[in-house]
Design a protein around this motif. Structure first.
Motif, PDB file in Angstrom:
ATOM      1  N   SER A   1     -13.936   5.208  -0.159  1.00  0.00           N
ATOM      2  CA  SER A   1     -13.117   4.218  -0.865  1.00  0.00           C
ATOM      3  C   SER A   1     -13.845   3.764  -2.121  1.00  0.00           C
ATOM      4  CB  SER A   1     -12.817   3.005   0.026  1.00  0.00           C
ATOM      5  OG  SER A   1     -14.016   2.335   0.377  1.00  0.00           O
TER       6      SER A   1
ATOM      7  N   SER B   1       0.834  -1.193   0.000  1.00  0.00           N
ATOM      8  CA  SER B   1       0.000   0.000   0.000  1.00  0.00           C
ATOM      9  C   SER B   1       0.871   1.247   0.000  1.00  0.00           C
ATOM     10  CB  SER B   1      -0.934   0.009   1.217  1.00  0.00           C
ATOM     11  OG  SER B   1      -0.184   0.149   2.410  1.00  0.00           O
TER      12      SER B   1
ATOM     13  N   ARG C   1      -4.965  12.268   4.042  1.00  0.00           N
ATOM     14  CA  ARG C   1      -4.234  11.144   3.446  1.00  0.00           C
ATOM     15  C   ARG C   1      -4.983  10.572   2.249  1.00  0.00           C
ATOM     16  NH1 ARG C   1      -4.126   7.425   8.519  1.00  0.00           N
ATOM     17  NH2 ARG C   1      -5.985   8.666   8.952  1.00  0.00           N
ATOM     18  N   TYR C   2      -4.199  10.102   1.274  1.00  0.00           N
ATOM     19  CA  TYR C   2      -4.728   9.441   0.084  1.00  0.00           C
ATOM     20  C   TYR C   2      -4.016   8.108  -0.056  1.00  0.00           C
ATOM     21  CZ  TYR C   2      -5.901  14.340  -0.703  1.00  0.00           C
ATOM     22  OH  TYR C   2      -6.343  15.625  -0.548  1.00  0.00           O
ATOM     23  N   MET C   3      -4.784   7.019   0.040  1.00  0.00           N
ATOM     24  CA  MET C   3      -4.197   5.688   0.081  1.00  0.00           C
ATOM     25  C   MET C   3      -4.519   4.905  -1.188  1.00  0.00           C
ATOM     26  SD  MET C   3      -4.854   4.493   4.030  1.00  0.00           S
ATOM     27  CE  MET C   3      -3.939   2.969   3.703  1.00  0.00           C
TER      28      MET C   3
ATOM     29  N   THR D   1       0.605   5.617   0.763  1.00  0.00           N
ATOM     30  CA  THR D   1      -0.154   6.716   1.345  1.00  0.00           C
ATOM     31  C   THR D   1       0.512   8.024   0.954  1.00  0.00           C
ATOM     32  OG1 THR D   1      -0.823   5.357   3.238  1.00  0.00           O
ATOM     33  CG2 THR D   1      -1.063   7.739   3.450  1.00  0.00           C
TER      34      THR D   1
ATOM     35  N   THR E   1      -4.301   0.837  -2.143  1.00  0.00           N
ATOM     36  CA  THR E   1      -4.053  -0.540  -1.750  1.00  0.00           C
ATOM     37  C   THR E   1      -4.141  -1.423  -2.992  1.00  0.00           C
ATOM     38  OG1 THR E   1      -6.373  -1.145  -1.326  1.00  0.00           O
ATOM     39  CG2 THR E   1      -5.185   0.013   0.434  1.00  0.00           C
TER      40      THR E   1
END
Length: 488
Positions: free
Chosen positions: A399, A308, A376-378, A310, A380
């Motif tokens: 999401s 992942s 935050r921008y994640m 971030t 996965t």
């Protein structure tokens, strides 16, 4: 030539991706877009030359010339006819794109006709050689500034048209819309990507006879998201691009099916397992020194175990947010110094005020720092996640599955390119709206990483579907064995 074009527009290709075909806007669209600003520029230059050579303006009437047309009047008639021809030309180039320009031309034609009537009645406005030469008078300098501004607009339009391209690769259709004056520094870019798998329909349409004769038109690439089609207007050889997109899409789907079946037999039937590769982030990371890790994280924060990433907003926005409390503190200190030096306030009082203001500014800075860290921008292996958490308070989390993302758009401006940040916008097939990674550093690398993750996810999704099909065949085979239907 292809390598130079790729450098100029700074494409980030995915693993195994190759550019197959590229088109731009037809030259006639450039002529149409430049007609009005170039015409205004020539008018300003002519007016400046008239003033610089000593021309002036006066309102007078000559009754003997009333009803007569001299050479200047016929020039005005010619300008009105020329503008009328331009008005017709823009209508034949494209029906909808130049409505404002055509209305501007109509207003100019009406003004020219009114000026012609004014002169036909014997009235005069211009007085050649009425004053001495004034190349740098106030009005002349104003015209120079206006001419430079219009020349800058002409340059911007020209560069923007040259850099606008529709690109077909073996994986995506990419719409690159940018104005690059100085590469990597002074530029504005918007890049939209559509994977070939997501394309549902590609249309090519010509609206006027001129478009049909010159073989250009509008290309519309439609995905499952009906609200966000990819549209490229005034496309040169639009039909050929449409044909190539559909051909490449069909070839990709067919090759995927063949490769998937071959891989399925090799890995699931004959257990020929291919060695797994170690996952790593292929681009640069802003590494925070270890002693400051309690304050900030790397950008992006890479977690190999979870595969992942971030991202946080660009560090310049943290500096901007911290400027306010620091500026407030410094301002208060600067005001307290003369109060103390001139004895206008007691030291204990100033100390108490200083401590109180410093405490408030410190808490303000902590709040701004926490607000920056919580934005935050994640990414996965299966989804993109947008986390918006208030400092020491509530949290919002959105999401979207990578399989639902239809397009990935990159937005930068002249200013953002100087500092190296931009927005990455993702549209989905659902009704949840677009996902936007705001002001992330190196947005081209972010967009390329998301596109690569989407490609990997969809490949895994196809593998899961094939596994289910294989499991069904196995169960059918076992059922046949139990019922004695198999014959050796």
């Amino acid at each position: 030539m292809q390598a130079q074009r790729e450098y100029r527009i700074k494409l980030r290709l995915l693993e195994g991706e190759q550019i197959l075909y590229t088109i731009g806007h037809h030259a006639v669209s450039g002529v149409a877009a430049l007609i009005l600003p170039v015409g205004l520029l020539l008018l300003i230059v002519g007016l400046y030359s008239y003033i610089a050579l000593g021309g002036g303006f006066t309102v007078s009437r000559d009754l003997f010339s009333a009803g007569q047309l001299d050479l200047f009047d016929w020039l005005v008639v010619g300008q009105a006819v020329l503008l009328g021809g331009v008005w017709l030309f823009l209508g034949s180039v494209e029906r909808k794109s130049y409505r404002a320009t055509r209305w501007s031309l109509l207003i100019m034609i009406v003004l020219l006709i009114g000026f012609l009537v004014y002169r036909a009645a014997g009235w005069r406005l211009f007085a050649p050689a009425a004053v001495g030469m004034q190349p740098f008078g106030p009005f002349a300098l104003l015209l120079i500034v206006v001419a430079l501004a219009i020349a800058g607009q002409v340059l911007y339009i020209l560069v923007d048209l040259i850099n606008d391209q529709l690109i077909l690769t073996n994986m995506r259709v990419i719409y690159f819309n940018g104005a690059v004056l100085i590469p990597y520094l002074i530029e504005k870019q918007v890049q939209r990507d559509v994977t070939l798998e997501d394309i549902q329909n590609v249309s090519s349409r010509t609206e006027t006879y001129l478009q049909h004769w010159l073989r250009y038109g509008t290309i519309k690439v439609q995905t499952a998201n009906q609200d966000a089609p990819l549209i490229f207007r005034a496309a040169n050889d639009a039909r050929e691009m449409q044909r190539r997109i559909m051909t490449e899409r069909q070839r990709l789907l067919q090759n995927q099916s063949e490769r998937n079946f071959d891989q399925l037999i090799a890995t699931r039937v004959y257990e020929d397992q291919t060695p797994s590769t170690t996952w790593r982030y292929p681009f640069r990371v802003l590494v925070i020194p270890r002693i400051f890790r309690w304050l900030l994280n790397d950008n992006p924060l890479v977690e190999p175990a979870q595969r992942s990433l971030t991202w946080y907003p660009h560090w310049i926005f943290l500096v901007r947010d911290l400027t306010w409390p620091l500026g407030t503190l410094l301002t208060v200190v600067a005001l307290m110094v003369p109060l103390f030096l001139f004895g206008w306030a007691d030291l204990p009082l100033l100390s108490a005020i200083g401590i109180l203001v410093a405490l408030i500014c410190l808490l303000w800075m902590v709040y701004q720092l926490e607000d920056y860290r919580n934005d935050r921008y994640m990414l996965t292996p299966t989804a993109v996640i947008d986390i918006d958490k208030k400092p020491f308070g509530p949290e919002g989390r959105r999401s979207a599955s990578l399989g639902n993302i239809q397009t990935v758009t990159l937005n930068t401006t002249f200013i953002s390119n100087i500092f190296g940040y931009g927005d990455v916008v993702m549209t989905t097939a659902g009704t949840g709206g677009a996902f936007t990674f705001y002001r992330v550093p190196r947005p081209r690398e972010v967009a390329a990483t998301i596109n690569q993750a989407i490609s990997t996810y969809r490949k895994g999704d196809r593998d899961r579907s094939l596994d289910e099909a294989l499991q069904l065949l196995r169960e059918f085979h076992h059922a046949q064995a139990r019922t004695g239907e198999l014959r050796h």
